[in-house]
Write a protein that holds these residues in place. Structure first.
Motif, PDB file in Angstrom:
ATOM      1  N   TYR A   5       6.512  89.884 -20.674  1.00 53.68           N
ATOM      2  CA  TYR A   5       6.293  88.479 -21.142  1.00 53.68           C
ATOM      3  C   TYR A   5       5.921  87.343 -20.199  1.00 53.68           C
ATOM      4  CZ  TYR A   5       8.818  90.540 -25.352  1.00 53.68           C
ATOM      5  OH  TYR A   5       8.936  91.426 -25.973  1.00 53.68           O
ATOM      6  N   ALA A  90       9.177  86.690 -30.106  1.00 57.24           N
ATOM      7  CA  ALA A  90       8.654  88.038 -30.323  1.00 57.24           C
ATOM      8  C   ALA A  90       9.619  89.007 -31.149  1.00 57.24           C
ATOM      9  CB  ALA A  90       8.449  88.596 -28.890  1.00 57.24           C
ATOM     10  N   TYR A  91      10.996  88.491 -30.815  1.00 57.81           N
ATOM     11  CA  TYR A  91      12.342  89.271 -31.737  1.00 57.81           C
ATOM     12  C   TYR A  91      12.006  88.895 -32.982  1.00 57.81           C
ATOM     13  CZ  TYR A  91      16.787  91.468 -31.333  1.00 57.81           C
ATOM     14  OH  TYR A  91      18.151  92.096 -31.627  1.00 57.81           O
ATOM     15  N   ASP A  93       9.503  87.509 -34.748  1.00 52.02           N
ATOM     16  CA  ASP A  93       8.264  88.085 -35.267  1.00 52.02           C
ATOM     17  C   ASP A  93       8.573  89.480 -35.660  1.00 52.02           C
ATOM     18  OD1 ASP A  93       5.486  87.727 -35.921  1.00 52.02           O
ATOM     19  OD2 ASP A  93       5.251  88.880 -34.194  1.00 52.02           O
ATOM     20  N   GLN A  94       9.132  90.285 -34.894  1.00 52.60           N
ATOM     21  CA  GLN A  94       9.216  91.695 -35.258  1.00 52.60           C
ATOM     22  C   GLN A  94      10.177  91.978 -36.251  1.00 52.60           C
ATOM     23  OE1 GLN A  94       7.843  94.470 -34.037  1.00 52.60           O
ATOM     24  NE2 GLN A  94       6.086  93.064 -33.234  1.00 52.60           N
ATOM     25  N   ALA A  95      11.369  90.794 -36.281  1.00 53.80           N
ATOM     26  CA  ALA A  95      12.337  91.062 -37.407  1.00 53.80           C
ATOM     27  C   ALA A  95      11.672  91.014 -38.961  1.00 53.80           C
ATOM     28  CB  ALA A  95      13.365  90.120 -37.268  1.00 53.80           C
ATOM     29  N   ARG A  97       8.443  91.555 -39.676  1.00 58.91           N
ATOM     30  CA  ARG A  97       7.766  92.501 -39.980  1.00 58.91           C
ATOM     31  C   ARG A  97       8.378  93.716 -40.430  1.00 58.91           C
ATOM     32  NH1 ARG A  97       2.560  91.935 -37.035  1.00 58.91           N
ATOM     33  NH2 ARG A  97       2.597  90.048 -35.732  1.00 58.91           N
ATOM     34  N   LYS A  98       9.666  93.788 -40.365  1.00 59.53           N
ATOM     35  CA  LYS A  98      10.429  94.958 -40.823  1.00 59.53           C
ATOM     36  C   LYS A  98      10.593  94.997 -42.198  1.00 59.53           C
ATOM     37  CE  LYS A  98      12.006  96.316 -36.850  1.00 59.53           C
ATOM     38  NZ  LYS A  98      11.653  97.820 -36.198  1.00 59.53           N
ATOM     39  N   ASP A  99      10.658  96.198 -42.804  1.00 60.63           N
ATOM     40  CA  ASP A  99      10.737  96.401 -44.364  1.00 60.63           C
ATOM     41  C   ASP A  99      12.272  95.903 -44.971  1.00 60.63           C
ATOM     42  OD1 ASP A  99       8.170  97.401 -44.381  1.00 60.63           O
ATOM     43  OD2 ASP A  99       8.923  99.300 -44.310  1.00 60.63           O
TER      44      ASP A  99
END
Length: 198
Positions: A5, A90-91, A93-95, A97-99
């Motif tokens: 990063y 980023a953490y 953002d990825q959370a 995107r989870k189903d």
């Protein structure tokens, strides 16, 4: 992982911070040189003017130590805070995107505490800890150069005890790591319980 990063300015901050950490680590062997000279000046044949010069050298070493510690902590803190902020974004953002089935398995109430705790550990590792590693490494290497320069026979004798010291350090580090992992799990679980209660 955290260094991916880092941008150019972040790499500049950590580079300058590590240089100051190296200088800070070199200050203890330098202090030993100056202190030894002052002790010699206090012995027979030493004058007050020589001792005053040694005391002023100690003051100069202390000033370099103060400046280097200020810049080491400052630059590495800026680096770790910027990396931590980017990691949190980023953490999160990825959370997002989870189903939905991911949140059926994971406790969403523990998410904020988990993000804060893990990013905080990375911030301490990239700021305070990496500076301490560089400072201790330069202290160790330059200290041994100084020891071999002033008394190589005594240094060789003292090196016999180095493996025992290293083994005890490894054992202590392993026990700290185990305790830190257990602490992180308990902290995340208690934060989840607290959020549910609120």
């Amino acid at each position: 992982m955290a260094f991916r990063y880092a941008e150019t300015s972040d790499k500049m901050y950590i580079s300058v911070g590590l240089v100051w950490a190296f200088i800070m680590g070199a200050s203890l062997p330098a202090f030993c040189f100056v202190f030894g000279a002052m002790i010699d000046d206090m012995g027979e044949g030493g004058s007050l003017a020589d001792m005053n010069g040694s005391v002023m050298n100690m003051v100069y070493v202390a000033c370099v130590l103060w400046v280097s510690s200020f810049f080491q902590v400052g630059f590495l803190s800026i680096f770790s805070i910027q990396i931590g902020t980017k990691m949190k974004i980023a953490y999160f953002d990825q959370a997002l995107r989870k189903d939905a089935d991911f949140y059926d398995v994971q406790n969403p109430n523990e998410m904020a505490a988990k993000i804060s705790k893990e990013v905080g550990a990375v911030q301490r590792g990239t700021g305070e800890k990496i500076g301490n590693i560089m400072m201790s490494s330069s202290n160790f290497i330059l200290g041994y150069f100084a020891a071999f320069y002033f008394g190589w026979k005594l240094t060789l004798i003292l090196l016999l005890g180095l493996p025992a010291v290293m083994l005890s350090g490894v054992a202590m580090g392993a026990s700290f790591e185990t305790g830190a992992i257990e602490n992180m799990k308990a902290y995340a679980q208690s934060a989840g319980y607290a959020e549910q209660a609120l």
